[in-house]
Design a protein around this motif. Structure first.
Motif, PDB file in Angstrom:
ATOM      1  N   CYS A  33      -0.922   2.199   2.007  1.00 23.28           N
ATOM      2  CA  CYS A  33      -0.759   2.062   3.462  1.00 23.28           C
ATOM      3  C   CYS A  33       0.666   1.654   3.778  1.00 23.28           C
ATOM      4  N   LYS A  47      -7.126   7.092   4.945  1.00 20.82           N
ATOM      5  CA  LYS A  47      -7.227   7.524   6.337  1.00 20.82           C
ATOM      6  C   LYS A  47      -8.178   6.613   7.120  1.00 20.82           C
ATOM      7  N   HIS A  49      -8.790   3.585   6.434  1.00 23.74           N
ATOM      8  CA  HIS A  49      -8.153   2.274   6.563  1.00 23.74           C
ATOM      9  C   HIS A  49      -7.163   2.240   7.712  1.00 23.74           C
ATOM     10  N   LEU A  50      -6.462   3.377   7.934  1.00 14.86           N
ATOM     11  CA  LEU A  50      -5.446   3.417   8.994  1.00 14.86           C
ATOM     12  C   LEU A  50      -6.043   3.143  10.362  1.00 14.86           C
ATOM     13  N   HIS A  53      -5.676  -0.362  11.768  1.00 15.94           N
ATOM     14  CA  HIS A  53      -4.417  -0.751  12.419  1.00 15.94           C
ATOM     15  C   HIS A  53      -4.354  -0.231  13.848  1.00 15.94           C
ATOM     16  N   THR A  54      -4.962   0.942  14.084  1.00 12.32           N
ATOM     17  CA  THR A  54      -4.922   1.508  15.441  1.00 12.32           C
ATOM     18  C   THR A  54      -5.985   0.892  16.328  1.00 12.32           C
TER      19      THR A  54
END
Length: 684
Positions: A33, A47, A49-50, A53-54
């Motif tokens: 990441c 993906k 995991h991202l 953050h969003t």
């Protein structure tokens, strides 16, 4: 179980689980990441995991409204569809606790069994959950991806960041149902509730002491190991906790951010400020179960408990003296080093403690803040006022273990102890006489300086000691409260009564070191000592004659004034001395208590015996200045003197003939009566 990882040795029930696990060892750096640096075994996991953050949550549970950023999380939540009304179908068979998911139950069971399947590869610490192991790993890498937007402080976990943010917002969502105190974290609330229930689940395996908080138990263990890993870089002092070291550093910087709103006093720690505020409100929440005394601080209560149990855990490494309080031990230590850093700006006197200096300064200013509500007497120290209060209530809490005598002040008990040990630490610099009490030494000093500060309001007589003045006052009032149980004689002082009782028992405790003569009174022994030294300090102002005793001088002065206070009840003859009256009484009763050791002749008076003894020794101390004739008695010399002066005081009542000696008159009278007392032994 044959599916074992050949790299780390971990075992799996299924082969698929082993394959997934191997990806963590063979991880591809391309699946890292870019935001937080976390790595994943597959790009698909990265993906997903991202989305964390969003903060996008595209998967919603219909009818409930709860959203998730991954479909797997939604499915897991869907399995708990019966949990919405609060149903928990999975119960622990050991403690009865219920869970929504079977996985949570399995993890919980490890708490009872002690199974920790997830070991740290660096330090070896084991955990019951994989998530806990991952979180622990950050303590080795030092990675803190979650930073506070307000103060910049960073954390390894998002939940720690959220908790921290409450310190800025002041939000405390968890309130105690008993006392109403609120907390930012549920765990803190649960721990706090133990203070009401008294439950202490964390016990020390060494000494058995129990605690309500696990953190307190961990800190307590350092007291057994003695390990102090946190050392101050300025003074070198070491501590067993980092938090204690941080607080200690404030003593060097002098920073005190917590100020009292009432008096303005500042403190380095919030806890110290809260404790200080109780001095204004008077709140004392910690009461002793034995005597009821209350304290503002719990540690003060614990130390106070030692005064009842007698436990002294703090021993001096130099002299071995033990104390119940650590502070007392530290103060005692300065008596060995001699360090006195607190100096009075007025007189220069130095002290080991600041509080002693402040008390001393009151002696210059005369400030006495603590006044007795009964008599109004004021004191510079609160403890002195409390001890003074016992003089009104009559309470004596300090008892001697040897004699049982009780005292209102601890200092008086300590001084009394010296009467048993014979220790006299206070010596006079002039004559060398030693005393057990400092006050006695100071009073003794007045005998050298002649200072007499205590004057009688009636007759003006002055004394060096207040006690002597009070006793003297009884001579005016005539009060004699101490009565002899044998003869009924009363005395103004208990000491005089005890001495008098020796006259009944015959006890004579005081022996002369020169001649061995025994006395019932110490003062009598001292006066007797003058007979050996020849010291005569009491001089008659009329004739200049000197005496060894003041009583003898006063009796002698009556010979000049003619005062005779002692009259015989039989014949009416009066005397200047009581002793003479008693001897006179023997002439009426015929009692002769004084017998000669040589011939056995007895006399009613001691002086007659002494004169008689000279007839055996031949000593004649009284010589005539005219003819030189010597006599054993002064009276005989005076009578002889009439033979030279021609004075004839003794006259015959029959013929008028006069004689100079009484014996000659009596012999002459026989010529008138015909009495012949002297017969010849041969012819009769």
């Amino acid at each position: 179980m044959t599916n074992m990882c050949w790299i780390c040795g971990k075992s799996f029930h299924r082969k698929g689980g082993l394959k997934t696990h191997l990806r963590f060892h063979l991880i591809n750096r391309n699946t890292e990441c870019e935001i937080c640096g976390k790595t994943f075994a597959a790009i698909s996991l990265l993906k997903k995991h991202l989305l964390s953050h969003t903060f996008l949550k595209n998967h919603e549970h219909r009818g409930i409204g709860k959203e998730y950023n991954q479909i797997v999380h939604l499915k897991r939540h869907a399995d708990t569809r019966t949990a919405h009304p609060g149903v928990k179908n999975h119960d622990c068979e050991i403690c009865g606790k219920s869970f929504v998911r079977v996985g949570d139950l399995k993890t919980h069971v490890n708490i009872h069994t002690g199974s920790k399947n997830y070991p740290c590869q660096i330090c070896g610490q084991t955990f019951t959950r994989l998530g806990h192991l991952k979180t622990h790993g950050h303590t080795h890498t030092g990675v803190k991806n979650y930073a506070c937007q307000i103060c910049g402080k960073a954390f390894t976990q998002l939940r720690d960041l959220k908790r921290h943010e409450n310190t800025h917002t002041g939000v405390k969502s968890y309130a105690c149902q008993i006392c109403g105190k609120a907390f930012a974290r549920m765990g803190h609330l649960k721990t706090h509730e133990n203070t009401h229930t008294g439950v202490r689940n964390y016990a020390c395996q060494i000494c058995g002491k129990a605690f309500t908080h696990l953190g307190n138990l961990k800190r307590h263990k350092h007291t057994h190991t003695g390990v102090k890993n946190y050392e101050c870089q300025i003074c070198g002092k070491a501590f067993n906790l980092l938090s204690v070291l941080k607080r200690h550093k404030h003593t060097h910087t002098g920073v005190k951010n917590y100020e009292c709103q009432i008096c303005g006093k500042a403190f380095a720690l919030m806890g110290h400020l809260k404790t200080h505020e109780n001095t204004h409100t008077g709140v004392k929440n910690y009461a002793c179960q034995i005597c009821g005394k209350a304290f503002t601080r719990l540690d003060n209560l614990k130390e106070h408990g030692n005064t009842h149990t007698g436990v002294k855990n703090y021993a001096c490494q130099i002299c071995g003296k033990a104390f119940t309080h650590l502070d007392n031990l530290k103060r005692h230590g300065k008596t060995h080093t001699g360090v006195k850093n607190c100096e009075c700006q007025i007189c220069g006197k130095a002290f080991t403690q600041l509080r002693d200096l402040k008390r001393h300064e009151n002696t210059h200013t005369g400030v006495k803040k603590y006044a007795c509500q009964v008599c109004g007497k004021a004191f510079t120290r609160l403890d002195n006022l409390k001890e003074h209060g016992n003089t009104h209530t009559g309470v004596k809490n300090y008892a001697c273990q040897i004699s049982g005598k009780a005292f209102t002040h601890l200092g008086n008990l300590k001084q009394h102890g010296n009467t048993h040990t014979g220790v006299k630490n206070y010596g006079c610099q002039i004559c060398g006489k030693a005393f057990t009490h400092l006050g006695n030494l100071k009073r003794h000093g007045n005998t050298h300086t002649g200072v007499k500060n205590y004057g009688c309001q009636i007759c003006g007589k002055a004394f060096t000691h207040l006690g002597n003045l009070k006793r003297h006052g009884n001579t005016h009032t005539g009060v004699k409260n101490c009565e002899c149980q044998i003869c009924g004689k009363a005395f103004a002082r208990m000491g005089h009564l005890k001495t008098h009782e020796n006259t009944h028992t015959g006890v004579r405790k005081y022996a002369c070191q020169i001649c061995g003569k025994m006395f019932t009174h110490l003062c009598s022994l001292k006066i007797h000592g003058n007979t050996h030294t020849g010291v005569k300090n009491y001089e008659c102002q009329i004739c200049g004659k000197v005496f060894a005793r003041i009583g003898h001088l006063k009796t002698h002065e009556n010979t000049h004034t003619g005062v005779k206070n002692y009259a015989c009840q039989i014949c009416g003859k009066v005397f200047t001395q009581l002793g003479s009256l008693k001897e006179r009484g023997n002439t009426h009763t015929g009692i002769k208590n004084y017998a000669c050791q040589i011939c056995g002749k007895a006399f009613t008076h001691l002086r007659d015996l002494k004169r008689h003894e000279n007839t055996h020794t031949g000593v004649r101390n009284y010589a005539c200045q005219i003819c030189g004739k010597a006599f054993t008695q002064l009276r005989a010399l005076k009578i002889h003197g009439n033979t030279h002066t021609g004075v004839k005081n003794y006259e015959c009542q029959i013929c008028g003939k006069a004689f100079s000696l009484l014996s000659n008159l009596k012999t002459h009278e026989n010529t008138h009566t015909g009495v012949k007392n002297y017969a010849c032994q041969i012819c009769g």
